[in-house]
Design a protein around this motif. Structure first.
Motif, PDB file in Angstrom:
ATOM      1  N   ILE B  34       1.129  -1.052   0.251  1.00  0.00           N
ATOM      2  CA  ILE B  34      -0.210   0.008  -0.226  1.00  0.00           C
ATOM      3  C   ILE B  34       0.576   1.234  -0.474  1.00  0.00           C
ATOM      4  CG2 ILE B  34      -1.593   1.062   0.871  1.00  0.00           C
ATOM      5  CD1 ILE B  34      -2.966  -1.322   2.309  1.00  0.00           C
ATOM      6  N   VAL B  35       0.155   1.715  -0.931  1.00  0.00           N
ATOM      7  CA  VAL B  35       1.602   3.279  -1.236  1.00  0.00           C
ATOM      8  C   VAL B  35       0.636   3.957  -1.498  1.00  0.00           C
ATOM      9  CG1 VAL B  35       2.589   2.108  -3.307  1.00  0.00           C
ATOM     10  CG2 VAL B  35       3.577   4.306  -2.362  1.00  0.00           C
ATOM     11  N   LEU B  39      -3.537   0.225  -3.739  1.00  0.00           N
ATOM     12  CA  LEU B  39      -2.795  -1.559  -3.119  1.00  0.00           C
ATOM     13  C   LEU B  39      -2.235  -2.043  -4.268  1.00  0.00           C
ATOM     14  CD1 LEU B  39      -3.253  -3.992  -1.115  1.00  0.00           C
ATOM     15  CD2 LEU B  39      -5.321  -3.750  -1.682  1.00  0.00           C
ATOM     16  N   ASN B  92       2.834   0.336   2.930  1.00  0.00           N
ATOM     17  CA  ASN B  92       3.015  -0.777   3.930  1.00  0.00           C
ATOM     18  C   ASN B  92       3.263  -1.503   3.309  1.00  0.00           C
ATOM     19  OD1 ASN B  92       1.355   1.691   5.436  1.00  0.00           O
ATOM     20  ND2 ASN B  92       2.242   0.406   7.359  1.00  0.00           N
TER      21      ASN B  92
END
Lengths: 328, 328
Positions: B34-35, B39, B92
């Motif tokens: 996740i950036v 996603l 993440n």
């Protein structure tokens, strides 16, 4: 946000299926919010309770801030509108169904989103009810990027809703072992039996074959979830039944014994629980088939028919619950 | 990042299952990133190709920046280490298996992550191979928040890998109609038949019953994917076969005709393709069962046995592919 990147929508769809049928008379809807690089997924769970996007937004808010233990939809709407403080400005929201523009039992979700102003809202399917639609325009007018996908999977989710709203929705439920055995006592797991009771609490009419009533002497209620008992149509040429069978003595329940299905037209949401005989007869009559498939192989003969269906969803619980659409 | 919020890991697990068995001799692994509130999900697809986390990171990078069309793992590693420019700092990362610390056919993923320095890395299961482990420590020493979940679903994904690495992995494949019919010509869809050929290209030994060879006269190759043909063990008391059957004339293939399964011990990755007789005999001998279930109901009799299994995964293609673990 391209349609290549809809894993969040996938998660919303999956979550919505967990509550399929249980939202009656509302549609099954799922939602996801990506905010501060975290993914929150929720669904509409029961008529009268918050809509999917409200549940997902509220989950996200509560993960970052202290919040009162609100559960009533209009209280959550009001609280979020007052206290969001721009928290959702960089978020991306995904909903399987267009956020409602109208105020019903719960306030308008499009209005809530207008206030929270996420960066984007991705919508799987437009609201088929004209008085509910208009959500897209409300969001766009607030400057929110809106993506409408027309994702068939999101249509599948609400097909029962469309049918029971416009006319009626009928599905056949069949419990089987993995190798197609359906006789010889309970086959499904306890959790599936409980799920069937949850469904019985929502349906209006349960159709069952005469032989099942004679042999199994079932109650056909929703006692495992303290739910209400649907009316029963015993589909049978032979009209003579032992009326001491418990299904006949449920208060307020109407029981019909008919050799035709005309009574179905008085109802909106109908489940047929049957075996081979009823399946063969009604397989093309029903909208959907729901198979509860237990991961056990039995040394017993299978039911047989000639039939194909389109798999819409497979729900993994202790058993597999396979939702299929009848081929025309 | 709490374990309550692992929808991203769910997506990674689901993606990894798409390549189960096809990564042989490597494990099936999925990853998600996740950036910037988006996603990205990918998997390890084939031995020698990039690992799952590299694929997911690369997908994410390419979605935001112009990038050369790299496919070779060490080139992607090098490019990302040189050009990430802090892009992943707030991201993440979720991986079903601990990022590898060692340099093998591809460079170390833990080393790559150390350079990219995401905010957190969530790991579904620790690497069971001691020479590969150490990824967690490498990440922690770089100041990355590491969450190790011990998620049983991530163990399930790599159970075949653990078994074929330490000894051997054996699974039974059975193609059936929805109501348990297995005879009377092809049952599965074309895409499932192709998938079986993809698997045959990876396995080392295919075990089959004598009757199937006599009646169906199969080739048992991987021609639909231009793959290699596994060795074949015909499990049969009767040793006399028509040797003009095409399965006997595949170059480099070894064919055994035995009334026992000892030959299995010379192989690491073994598929048994069988029907009722072989299923009854070997149901407790195999590690996994893989059922290809077609959404068709036939007017044909089922196979029978007495057996339970634990469902590990259901893959929805044209048919359902149900991965189950044999109960002991």
């Amino acid at each position: 946000m391209s349609s290549m990147n809809n894993f969040a929508l996938d998660a919303a769809i999956k979550e919505a299926w967990r509550y399929q049928f249980l939202t009656y008379p509302n549609p099954a809807v799922g939602a996801a919010v990506i905010v501060k690089n975290r993914l929150f997924v929720s669904a509409h769970k029961k008529a009268g309770e918050p809509h999917a996007e409200v549940n997902a937004l509220w989950e996200a808010y509560k993960a970052f801030f202290d919040a009162p233990p609100l559960t009533i939809s209009h209280e959550i709407h009001e609280f979020l509108i007052k206290n969001h403080n721009g928290f959702f400005r960089e978020s991306n929201v995904f909903v399987t169904l267009e956020p409602c523009s109208h105020v019903g039992k719960t306030p308008s979700c499009a209005n809530l989103l207008k206030h929270l102003k996420p960066k984007s809202v991705t919508i799987g399917w437009l609201d088929p009810i004209s008085e509910h639609s208009g959500g897209v325009e409300m969001l766009k007018s607030a400057g929110i990027e809106v993506n409408v996908l027309n994702d068939k999977r999101c249509y599948d989710l609400i097909e029962p809703f469309i049918k029971w709203t416009n006319d009626k929705f009928i599905f056949f439920k069949l419990a089987q072992s993995f190798n197609g055995a359906i006789t010889g006592g309970y086959i499904s797991s306890e959790s599936s039996l409980k799920w069937v009771h949850q469904i019985r609490d929502k349906i209006e009419l349960l159709v069952i074959g005469g032989n099942t009533v004679r042999i199994d002497r079932p109650t056909l209620d929703a006692r495992k979830v303290n739910g209400k008992s649907p009316d029963v149509l015993i589909y049978s040429k032979e009209k003579n039944f032992d009326k001491t069978i418990p299904l006949f003595s449920i208060p307020k329940r109407r029981v019909f014994i008919e050799d035709n299905l005309e009574k179905i037209n008085d109802y909106k949401f109908i489940m047929i629980e049957g075996g081979e005989r009823l399946y063969k007869k009604l397989k093309n009559f029903v909208d959907w088939k729901v198979f509860i498939v237990t991961p056990k192989i039995f040394d017993r003969i299978n039911y047989k028919s000639e039939d194909e269906f389109e798999i819409l969803h497979v729900e993994r619980r202790d058993d597999l619950i396979v939702f299929g659409r009848s081929n025309d």
